[in-house]
Each structure stands twice: as C-alpha cells, then as structure tokens.
Design a protein around this motif. Structure first.
Motif, mmCIF file in Angstrom:
data_model
loop_
_atom_site.group_PDB
_atom_site.id
_atom_site.type_symbol
_atom_site.label_atom_id
_atom_site.label_comp_id
_atom_site.label_asym_id
_atom_site.label_seq_id
_atom_site.Cartn_x
_atom_site.Cartn_y
_atom_site.Cartn_z
ATOM 1 N N HIS A 232 0.839 -1.208 0.000
ATOM 2 C CA HIS A 232 0.000 0.000 0.000
ATOM 3 C C HIS A 232 0.874 1.258 0.000
ATOM 4 O O HIS A 232 0.668 2.173 -0.797
ATOM 5 C CB HIS A 232 -0.928 -0.032 1.220
ATOM 6 C CG HIS A 232 -1.751 1.209 1.387
ATOM 7 N ND1 HIS A 232 -3.058 1.288 0.988
ATOM 8 C CD2 HIS A 232 -1.439 2.421 1.899
ATOM 9 C CE1 HIS A 232 -3.522 2.509 1.246
ATOM 10 N NE2 HIS A 232 -2.558 3.210 1.808
ATOM 11 N N HIS B 90 1.512 4.274 -3.086
ATOM 12 C CA HIS B 90 1.483 5.744 -3.005
ATOM 13 C C HIS B 90 2.697 6.344 -3.713
ATOM 14 O O HIS B 90 2.588 7.338 -4.419
ATOM 15 C CB HIS B 90 1.503 6.210 -1.548
ATOM 16 C CG HIS B 90 0.172 6.158 -0.858
ATOM 17 N ND1 HIS B 90 -0.966 6.742 -1.361
ATOM 18 C CD2 HIS B 90 -0.191 5.597 0.316
ATOM 19 C CE1 HIS B 90 -1.978 6.540 -0.524
ATOM 20 N NE2 HIS B 90 -1.540 5.838 0.502
ATOM 21 N N SER C 107 2.606 10.077 5.808
ATOM 22 C CA SER C 107 1.500 9.144 5.716
ATOM 23 C C SER C 107 1.654 8.069 6.776
ATOM 24 O O SER C 107 2.626 7.339 6.794
ATOM 25 C CB SER C 107 1.502 8.532 4.321
ATOM 26 O OG SER C 107 0.916 7.266 4.351
ATOM 27 N N CYS D 148 -4.139 5.488 5.600
ATOM 28 C CA CYS D 148 -3.032 6.250 6.139
ATOM 29 C C CYS D 148 -3.307 7.736 6.117
ATOM 30 O O CYS D 148 -2.427 8.530 6.363
ATOM 31 C CB CYS D 148 -1.690 5.884 5.541
ATOM 32 S SG CYS D 148 -1.643 5.672 3.818
ATOM 33 N N GLU E 6 -6.223 7.024 -1.183
ATOM 34 C CA GLU E 6 -6.227 5.783 -0.389
ATOM 35 C C GLU E 6 -6.796 4.635 -1.215
ATOM 36 O O GLU E 6 -6.272 3.521 -1.211
ATOM 37 C CB GLU E 6 -7.067 5.950 0.874
ATOM 38 C CG GLU E 6 -6.416 6.796 1.943
ATOM 39 C CD GLU E 6 -4.993 6.375 2.193
ATOM 40 O OE1 GLU E 6 -4.754 5.175 2.408
ATOM 41 O OE2 GLU E 6 -4.115 7.241 2.156
HETATM 42 ZN ZN LIG Z 1 -2.406 5.168 2.191
#
Ligand SMILES: [Zn+2]
Length: 189
Positions: A95, A99, A109, A116, A123
C-alpha cells in the motif's frame, strides 16, 4: 470518493510492469521489499529504532502503526512494523509503495489499519494498486477457474485471507470464471 475512470485498468498493467521489473511473473507472490530496493526506498523496521523514536510511533494503548511513509529529501522512508504478521506487513508495504509509484502528494503518511490518512481517492487508488501487486487480476482469474478457495489463494500468493477474499471477489475474477463455466455447461446440454 470514487476511483477515477480508467484507473483500475491502468493499475492492472502497471502492477504487471512493476512485477516484470523485479523478474516476477503474475502467478507468484509479490515481493514489496524488492520493489522498495528497486526504487531506492529505505525500509526501516520499527524494532530497529531506539526507544524514544519507537515510542513516537506507538500509540498510548500499546498498539502501533502498521506502517508509515516518511519523506526524506527527494526520497521516502517506509517504516515497517515488524511486530505484525508477515502477510499484514506485505499488505501495508504494498500500500505504501503504491502511493510512491502513483506519485501521490504526501507530507507524512501514517498507516493505521488500511488507511493512512492521505484522503479518499488516493487511499482507494493505493489499495487497489496494492491489490493488483499482491494478487494480479490474471492470477485471480486463473485461480478462480481452478476453483481455488480463499485459503488456497492466500497460501499461493502469500497474502492474508482477507486480501485473498477481497481480490477474488472484488476484482470480479470469480464472477467471470463462474459465468464462463455456466456458458460452457449450457453449450454441453
Ligand atoms: Zn495510504
């Protein structure tokens, strides 16, 4: 907040490109740590930090963040909570890396569960790309055709049961496989 049109299709091919860069085909477990290395992103384990630093990332109730993305000049550092289960860390790492790959604008984050705090669309995009990295659509479809259970998918792709279930159903793989099966059955009647 909805994911913009076309993003899911882009994420599908982007995930395969990133896997290829690492020498990984679509049917094997993803290696987020290799992707971090490829991008020159330092991964710091929470247990490596000294007490004062670690306390900063631990909540008052003793629980901790899953992970964090910390800007470091032109690069970023990912904080990896190595006290958590490996499959969960692999999801959090994927994840956070999503980003970075998607060049989301972030200050700091902090990943808590699956959020986050970067806000709605970013997200959802990071979650979706992480899902494609961990269980690419092609792999989900192949496993769905083979009638794989969530447990088998989790084992095969080295993901949590929740991620396996989400990918097999949320990606539409099982639906597509079931439709193909019923079509095949009806032509045999
Ligand atoms: Zn995130």
């Amino acid at each position: 907040m909805n994911i913009r049109r076309g993003f899911k299709t882009e994420a599908k091919s982007l995930a395969l490109e990133l896997r290829t860069e690492l020498g990984l085909g679509p049917y094997v477990p993803f290696d987020p740590y290799a992707l971090a290395a490829e991008y020159g992103i330092s991964v710091v384990a929470l247990s490596e930090l000294d007490c004062a630093e670690r306390a900063h990332f631990l909540k008052r109730d003793g629980s901790a963040l899953s992970g964090a993305l910390i800007p470091d000049g032109t690069s970023v550092i990912i904080l990896d909570n190595d006290a958590q289960m490996v499959v969960r860390r692999r999801t959090t790492m994927s994840h956070e890396l999503a980003h970075v790959v998607l060049e989301h604008a972030f200050g700091l984050s902090l990943a808590d569960e699956r959020k986050c705090g970067l806000g709605g669309a970013q997200e959802e995009e990071a979650d979706w790309l992480a899902g494609e990295l961990l269980v690419p659509y092609g792999a989900a479809l192949r496993l769905a055709r083979a009638g794989a259970t969530d447990e088998i998918v989790a084992q095969r792709m080295d993901v949590s049961l929740a991620v396996a279930r989400w990918r097999m159903n949320g990606s539409g793989a099982r639906k597509v496989a079931a439709r193909a099966r019923s079509r095949w059955a009806s032509t045999r009647r």
